[in-house]
Design a protein around this motif. Structure first.
Motif, PDB file in Angstrom:
ATOM      1  N   ASN A 110       0.796  -1.231   0.000  1.00 60.13           N
ATOM      2  CA  ASN A 110       0.000   0.000   0.000  1.00 60.13           C
ATOM      3  C   ASN A 110       0.830   1.284   0.000  1.00 60.13           C
ATOM      4  O   ASN A 110       0.274   2.380   0.038  1.00 60.13           O
ATOM      5  N   ARG A 111       2.181   1.158  -0.039  1.00 59.92           N
ATOM      6  CA  ARG A 111       3.028   2.347  -0.056  1.00 59.92           C
ATOM      7  C   ARG A 111       4.211   2.123  -0.991  1.00 59.92           C
ATOM      8  O   ARG A 111       4.790   1.043  -1.027  1.00 59.92           O
ATOM      9  N   PHE A 112       4.545   3.183  -1.733  1.00 65.36           N
ATOM     10  CA  PHE A 112       5.638   3.086  -2.684  1.00 65.36           C
ATOM     11  C   PHE A 112       6.229   4.464  -2.908  1.00 65.36           C
ATOM     12  O   PHE A 112       5.504   5.430  -3.124  1.00 65.36           O
ATOM     13  N   TYR A 113       7.544   4.554  -2.826  1.00 64.37           N
ATOM     14  CA  TYR A 113       8.249   5.797  -3.128  1.00 64.37           C
ATOM     15  C   TYR A 113       8.895   5.625  -4.502  1.00 64.37           C
ATOM     16  O   TYR A 113       9.912   4.948  -4.641  1.00 64.37           O
ATOM     17  N   ASN A 114       8.289   6.233  -5.499  1.00 60.77           N
ATOM     18  CA  ASN A 114       8.685   5.978  -6.885  1.00 60.77           C
ATOM     19  C   ASN A 114       9.928   6.777  -7.257  1.00 60.77           C
ATOM     20  O   ASN A 114       9.920   8.006  -7.233  1.00 60.77           O
ATOM     21  N   GLU A 115      10.994   6.076  -7.599  1.00 59.21           N
ATOM     22  CA  GLU A 115      12.229   6.711  -8.052  1.00 59.21           C
ATOM     23  C   GLU A 115      12.371   6.610  -9.572  1.00 59.21           C
ATOM     24  O   GLU A 115      13.425   6.931 -10.115  1.00 59.21           O
ATOM     25  N   THR A 116      11.329   6.142 -10.234  1.00 56.98           N
ATOM     26  CA  THR A 116      11.341   6.021 -11.684  1.00 56.98           C
ATOM     27  C   THR A 116      10.368   7.046 -12.279  1.00 56.98           C
ATOM     28  O   THR A 116       9.642   7.726 -11.555  1.00 56.98           O
ATOM     29  N   ASP A 117      10.330   7.114 -13.609  1.00 57.33           N
ATOM     30  CA  ASP A 117       9.360   7.982 -14.282  1.00 57.33           C
ATOM     31  C   ASP A 117       8.175   7.176 -14.814  1.00 57.33           C
ATOM     32  O   ASP A 117       7.427   7.639 -15.673  1.00 57.33           O
ATOM     33  N   ILE A 118       7.994   5.980 -14.265  1.00 54.21           N
ATOM     34  CA  ILE A 118       6.947   5.064 -14.731  1.00 54.21           C
ATOM     35  C   ILE A 118       5.744   5.150 -13.796  1.00 54.21           C
ATOM     36  O   ILE A 118       5.908   5.064 -12.573  1.00 54.21           O
ATOM     37  N   PRO A 119       4.546   5.323 -14.310  1.00 54.04           N
ATOM     38  CA  PRO A 119       3.360   5.340 -13.439  1.00 54.04           C
ATOM     39  C   PRO A 119       3.151   3.986 -12.770  1.00 54.04           C
ATOM     40  O   PRO A 119       3.607   2.952 -13.274  1.00 54.04           O
ATOM     41  N   TYR A 120       2.455   4.003 -11.643  1.00 52.33           N
ATOM     42  CA  TYR A 120       2.301   2.770 -10.875  1.00 52.33           C
ATOM     43  C   TYR A 120       0.972   2.757 -10.140  1.00 52.33           C
ATOM     44  O   TYR A 120       0.302   3.788  -9.993  1.00 52.33           O
ATOM     45  N   GLN A 121       0.640   1.590  -9.641  1.00 55.84           N
ATOM     46  CA  GLN A 121      -0.500   1.425  -8.737  1.00 55.84           C
ATOM     47  C   GLN A 121      -0.121   0.440  -7.653  1.00 55.84           C
ATOM     48  O   GLN A 121       0.439  -0.623  -7.936  1.00 55.84           O
ATOM     49  N   CYS A 122      -0.384   0.813  -6.400  1.00 50.26           N
ATOM     50  CA  CYS A 122      -0.185  -0.107  -5.276  1.00 50.26           C
ATOM     51  C   CYS A 122      -1.404  -1.013  -5.158  1.00 50.26           C
ATOM     52  O   CYS A 122      -2.545  -0.539  -5.264  1.00 50.26           O
ATOM     53  N   ILE A 123      -1.154  -2.280  -4.912  1.00 51.07           N
ATOM     54  CA  ILE A 123      -2.236  -3.259  -4.810  1.00 51.07           C
ATOM     55  C   ILE A 123      -2.005  -4.107  -3.568  1.00 51.07           C
ATOM     56  O   ILE A 123      -1.032  -4.870  -3.497  1.00 51.07           O
TER      57      ILE A 123
END
Length: 199
Positions: A110-123
């Motif tokens: 349920n938590r993510f610190y995105n270091e990329t330029d790619i969109p994401y979804q937590c599941i």
């Protein structure tokens, strides 16, 4: 049965980690892009599988995946970043090591610190819902278990070949008797908490 994708026709990478809870050893993350037509009824959350099933699936995933990568964050960096940031950092490193760039990331949890330029979804519980996340959970788990068995050869007193660094009574007792190793996480509580009923 696990879903093959969140949105059809999109190149999705499933991401998961293993080793947030142990007192020792690294946290290991994996990212996996599966072929659109991939199918295996055995594929599931790594915690629901036997060691033999995980090992068999690891071989197949590494052979059949369109792309896969594993990243390791050592205890010293876990202590510096904290375990949540270290876990998501490991996922980002794994994603960046993929041989092809995904269009979207499926992140277990349920938590993510995105270091990329790619969109994401937590599941939440994504490893029991989507094949790519389940595949990543298997690679992360099997690679980490392999590392802990190798470390056990250097430090055989802590039972890492079977407890994998997790906080078992045996592991706590070994720390109390033999002290900590360079592979223990100093930011974690490495000693058993005595209860009010213990002397």
């Amino acid at each position: 049965m696990l879903a093959p994708y969140l949105i059809a026709g999109r190149r999705e990478a499933g991401c998961d980690e293993a080793g947030r809870g142990p007192l020792a050893g690294p946290v290991v993350a994996a990212a996996v892009i599966l072929p659109a037509d991939y199918h295996n009824e055995l594929l599931n959350d790594s915690k629901q599988l036997t060691e033999r099933q995980r090992d068999r699936l690891r071989t197949e995933i590494e052979r059949e995946a369109a792309a896969w990568a594993v990243a390791v964050v050592e205890p010293e960096e876990i202590d510096r970043l904290n375990i949540l940031h270290a876990s998501t950092h490991a996922m980002c490193v794994a994603v960046q090591q993929l041989a092809m760039k995904p269009d979207f990331l499926l992140i277990d949890g349920n938590r993510f610190y995105n270091e990329t330029d790619i969109p994401y979804q937590c599941i939440v519980k994504g490893d029991a819902k989507y094949m790519s996340i389940a595949a990543a959970s298997i690679l992360a788990k099997t690679h980490r278990d392999e590392i802990m068995c190798q470390l056990h050869q250097q430090y055989p007193l802590y039972g890492w070949d079977h407890n994998k660094g997790y906080p078992t009574a045996e592991h706590y007792q070994a720390i109390e008797q033999h002290g900590v190793t360079p592979h223990h996480r100093r930011s974690f509580n490495l000693y058993r908490q005595k209860t009010l009923f213990e002397n």
